[in-house]
Design a protein around this motif. Structure first.
Motif, PDB file in Angstrom:
ATOM      1  N   UNK A 289     -11.750 -25.955  10.384  1.00 50.11           N
ATOM      2  CA  UNK A 289     -10.381 -25.966   9.869  1.00 50.11           C
ATOM      3  C   UNK A 289      -9.970 -24.563   9.462  1.00 50.11           C
ATOM      4  N   UNK A 290      -8.801 -24.169   9.932  1.00 52.11           N
ATOM      5  CA  UNK A 290      -8.253 -22.862   9.584  1.00 52.11           C
ATOM      6  C   UNK A 290      -7.610 -22.885   8.213  1.00 52.11           C
ATOM      7  N   UNK A 291      -7.397 -21.695   7.660  1.00 53.30           N
ATOM      8  CA  UNK A 291      -6.865 -21.589   6.303  1.00 53.30           C
ATOM      9  C   UNK A 291      -5.402 -21.154   6.244  1.00 53.30           C
ATOM     10  N   UNK A 292      -4.777 -20.853   7.387  1.00 61.19           N
ATOM     11  CA  UNK A 292      -3.367 -20.452   7.373  1.00 61.19           C
ATOM     12  C   UNK A 292      -2.471 -21.663   7.560  1.00 61.19           C
ATOM     13  N   UNK A 293      -1.423 -21.731   6.743  1.00 62.20           N
ATOM     14  CA  UNK A 293      -0.394 -22.743   6.904  1.00 62.20           C
ATOM     15  C   UNK A 293       0.253 -22.558   8.276  1.00 62.20           C
ATOM     16  N   UNK A 294       0.445 -23.626   9.016  1.00 65.64           N
ATOM     17  CA  UNK A 294       0.949 -23.549  10.386  1.00 65.64           C
ATOM     18  C   UNK A 294       2.357 -22.949  10.462  1.00 65.64           C
TER      19      UNK A 294
ATOM     20  N   UNK B  55      -3.755 -31.441   3.942  1.00 70.34           N
ATOM     21  CA  UNK B  55      -3.855 -30.577   2.761  1.00 70.34           C
ATOM     22  C   UNK B  55      -3.585 -29.125   3.126  1.00 70.34           C
ATOM     23  N   UNK B  56      -4.131 -28.682   4.247  1.00 71.48           N
ATOM     24  CA  UNK B  56      -4.012 -27.286   4.656  1.00 71.48           C
ATOM     25  C   UNK B  56      -2.783 -27.034   5.527  1.00 71.48           C
ATOM     26  N   UNK B  57      -1.997 -28.067   5.804  1.00 72.80           N
ATOM     27  CA  UNK B  57      -0.823 -27.995   6.673  1.00 72.80           C
ATOM     28  C   UNK B  57      -1.175 -27.324   8.000  1.00 72.80           C
ATOM     29  N   UNK B  58      -2.163 -27.913   8.659  1.00 70.27           N
ATOM     30  CA  UNK B  58      -2.649 -27.407   9.939  1.00 70.27           C
ATOM     31  C   UNK B  58      -2.073 -28.232  11.082  1.00 70.27           C
ATOM     32  N   UNK B  59      -1.903 -27.584  12.233  1.00 69.68           N
ATOM     33  CA  UNK B  59      -1.483 -28.288  13.438  1.00 69.68           C
ATOM     34  C   UNK B  59      -2.549 -29.304  13.834  1.00 69.68           C
ATOM     35  N   UNK B  60      -3.816 -28.927  13.658  1.00 70.69           N
ATOM     36  CA  UNK B  60      -4.931 -29.809  13.985  1.00 70.69           C
ATOM     37  C   UNK B  60      -6.218 -29.229  13.403  1.00 70.69           C
ATOM     38  N   UNK B  61      -7.264 -30.030  13.412  1.00 71.19           N
ATOM     39  CA  UNK B  61      -8.618 -29.566  13.117  1.00 71.19           C
ATOM     40  C   UNK B  61      -9.468 -29.923  14.329  1.00 71.19           C
ATOM     41  N   UNK B  62     -10.560 -29.210  14.508  1.00 69.89           N
ATOM     42  CA  UNK B  62     -11.471 -29.515  15.603  1.00 69.89           C
ATOM     43  C   UNK B  62     -12.672 -30.259  15.040  1.00 69.89           C
TER      44      UNK B  62
END
Length: 105
Positions: free
Chosen positions: A11-16, A87-94
């Protein structure tokens, strides 16, 4: 040796939308550690840099957390991935899943 399953969640840490860290890597780390500790689930957590292609064609490099989970269920991992993504407002997680042979010595 025991047969088990290993899940890897990236999971990335930047808001999308903002393209900035709204929730810090440290805060996300604390959240993940508390989640697995409260459920007594075996896990490891490694900070990294990750690069990926957004759905709109933009390429991004950002701080990423790599969460390694041993012996959970598909449903729990999918729910966790969706929750972390929200929570992290990500487009997706892998999420990657691998069969595993384990032995503690």
């Amino acid at each position: 040796m025991q047969s088990s399953v290993e899940y890897q969640i990236y999971i990335g840490c930047k808001d999308v939308f903002l393209q900035d860290e709204v929730v810090t890597k440290e805060a996300l780390t604390d959240l993940v550690v508390n989640f697995f500790t409260s459920r007594e689930i075996d896990f490891s957590l490694v900070p990294a840099k990750g690069g990926f292609l957004h759905e709109d064609g933009r390429y991004a490099v950002e701080d990423t957390l790599c969460i390694n989970v041993i012996g959970s269920s598909d449903d729990d991992i999918i729910k966790l991935g969706k929750s972390l993504s929200m929570i992290m407002n990500q487009e997706s997680v892998l999420i990657a899943k691998n069969d595993l042979q384990t032995q503690f010595q």
